[in-house]
Design a protein around this motif. Sequence first.
Motif, short mmCIF file in Angstrom:
data_model
loop_
_atom_site.label_atom_id
_atom_site.label_comp_id
_atom_site.label_asym_id
_atom_site.label_seq_id
_atom_site.Cartn_x
_atom_site.Cartn_y
_atom_site.Cartn_z
N LEU A 217 0.81 -1.44 0.17
CA LEU A 217 -0.03 0.01 -0.06
C LEU A 217 0.86 1.24 -0.16
O LEU A 217 0.70 2.15 -0.62
CB LEU A 217 -1.04 -0.09 1.30
N ILE A 218 1.98 1.37 0.68
CA ILE A 218 2.85 2.45 0.92
C ILE A 218 3.49 2.76 -0.36
O ILE A 218 3.59 3.96 -0.93
CB ILE A 218 3.87 2.47 1.95
N ALA B 103 2.42 17.19 -5.63
CA ALA B 103 2.38 16.57 -4.45
C ALA B 103 3.52 16.82 -3.83
O ALA B 103 4.55 16.25 -4.14
CB ALA B 103 2.23 15.05 -4.69
N VAL B 104 3.65 17.36 -2.48
CA VAL B 104 4.73 17.56 -1.88
C VAL B 104 4.74 16.88 -0.56
O VAL B 104 3.72 16.00 -0.17
CB VAL B 104 4.77 19.01 -1.41
N LEU B 105 6.16 16.74 0.00
CA LEU B 105 5.92 15.92 1.33
C LEU B 105 5.17 16.89 2.48
O LEU B 105 4.87 17.88 2.39
CB LEU B 105 7.40 16.18 1.68
N PRO B 106 4.77 15.80 3.64
CA PRO B 106 4.86 14.47 3.64
C PRO B 106 4.13 13.68 2.75
O PRO B 106 2.82 13.82 2.47
CB PRO B 106 4.34 14.23 5.10
N PRO B 107 4.61 12.67 2.03
CA PRO B 107 3.98 11.99 0.86
C PRO B 107 3.05 11.13 1.41
O PRO B 107 1.80 11.04 0.40
CB PRO B 107 5.22 11.39 0.08
N VAL B 108 3.29 10.26 2.30
CA VAL B 108 1.97 9.42 2.78
C VAL B 108 1.92 9.38 4.21
O VAL B 108 2.68 9.85 4.78
CB VAL B 108 2.21 7.91 2.33
N ARG B 109 0.60 8.62 4.86
CA ARG B 109 0.69 8.80 6.16
C ARG B 109 0.02 7.43 6.35
O ARG B 109 -0.45 6.64 5.43
CB ARG B 109 -0.63 9.47 6.59
N LEU C 203 -4.08 1.52 7.51
CA LEU C 203 -4.91 2.72 6.66
C LEU C 203 -3.67 3.72 6.14
O LEU C 203 -2.94 4.15 6.83
CB LEU C 203 -5.74 3.66 7.59
N VAL C 204 -3.44 3.71 4.96
CA VAL C 204 -2.58 4.68 4.48
C VAL C 204 -3.25 5.69 3.52
O VAL C 204 -4.09 5.61 2.44
CB VAL C 204 -1.81 3.66 3.03
N TRP C 205 -2.79 7.00 3.81
CA TRP C 205 -3.23 8.19 3.32
C TRP C 205 -2.45 8.69 2.00
O TRP C 205 -1.17 8.57 2.32
CB TRP C 205 -3.35 9.31 4.20
N ASP C 206 -2.83 9.06 0.91
CA ASP C 206 -2.01 9.75 -0.07
C ASP C 206 -2.95 10.82 -0.57
O ASP C 206 -4.11 10.79 -0.52
CB ASP C 206 -1.47 8.84 -1.06
#
Length: 108
Positions: free
Chosen positions: A21-22, A35-41, A54-57
């Motif tokens: 997922l990441i 799309a800038v940092l932070p790239p994912v949560r 749970l992976v956010w983008d």
Amino acid sequence: MLEEWSLPEFSDVTVLTATELITNAVLEIAKHSWAVLPPVRLWLRGGPPGVALLVWDPILAAPVPRVASENDERGRGLAIVAELSAAFGFYYAADPAGKITWAAITTP
Ligand SMILES: Nc1ncnc2c1ncn2[C@@H]1O[C@H](COP(=O)(O)OP(=O)(O)OP(=O)(O)O)[C@@H](O)[C@H]1O
Ligand SMILES: [Mg+2]
């Protein structure tokens, strides 16, 4: 975290699912110059009956499983997630704007 939550037996499937997922989220973000940092949560929740990831983008395009043919080198990640999880999906989030792709793991 899984050791702390007394769920060490879930670690292999959780690590593999998180990796898929990441990686998907990072690769999608890399396609967009805005799309800038932070790239994912990443959020991890654990407890009976297992683990939720749970992976956010910030990308609005949907994660859609592909049907990889024998010679395809790509296109199996979400199929693997589907196979290893009890359920997976995604939903759009308002703050921060983007989407969350999730997987519920109930079998180590
Ligand atoms: N977070 C995401 N945001 C937008 N599109 C996504 C996301 N995750 C997956 N996708 C789309 O879904 C497709 C299928 O993802 P999947 O992980 O199954 O295969 P892949 O990433 O192309 O290859 P592999 O994971 O086997 O290396 C991707 O090619 C991409 O187009
Ligand atoms: Mg992938």
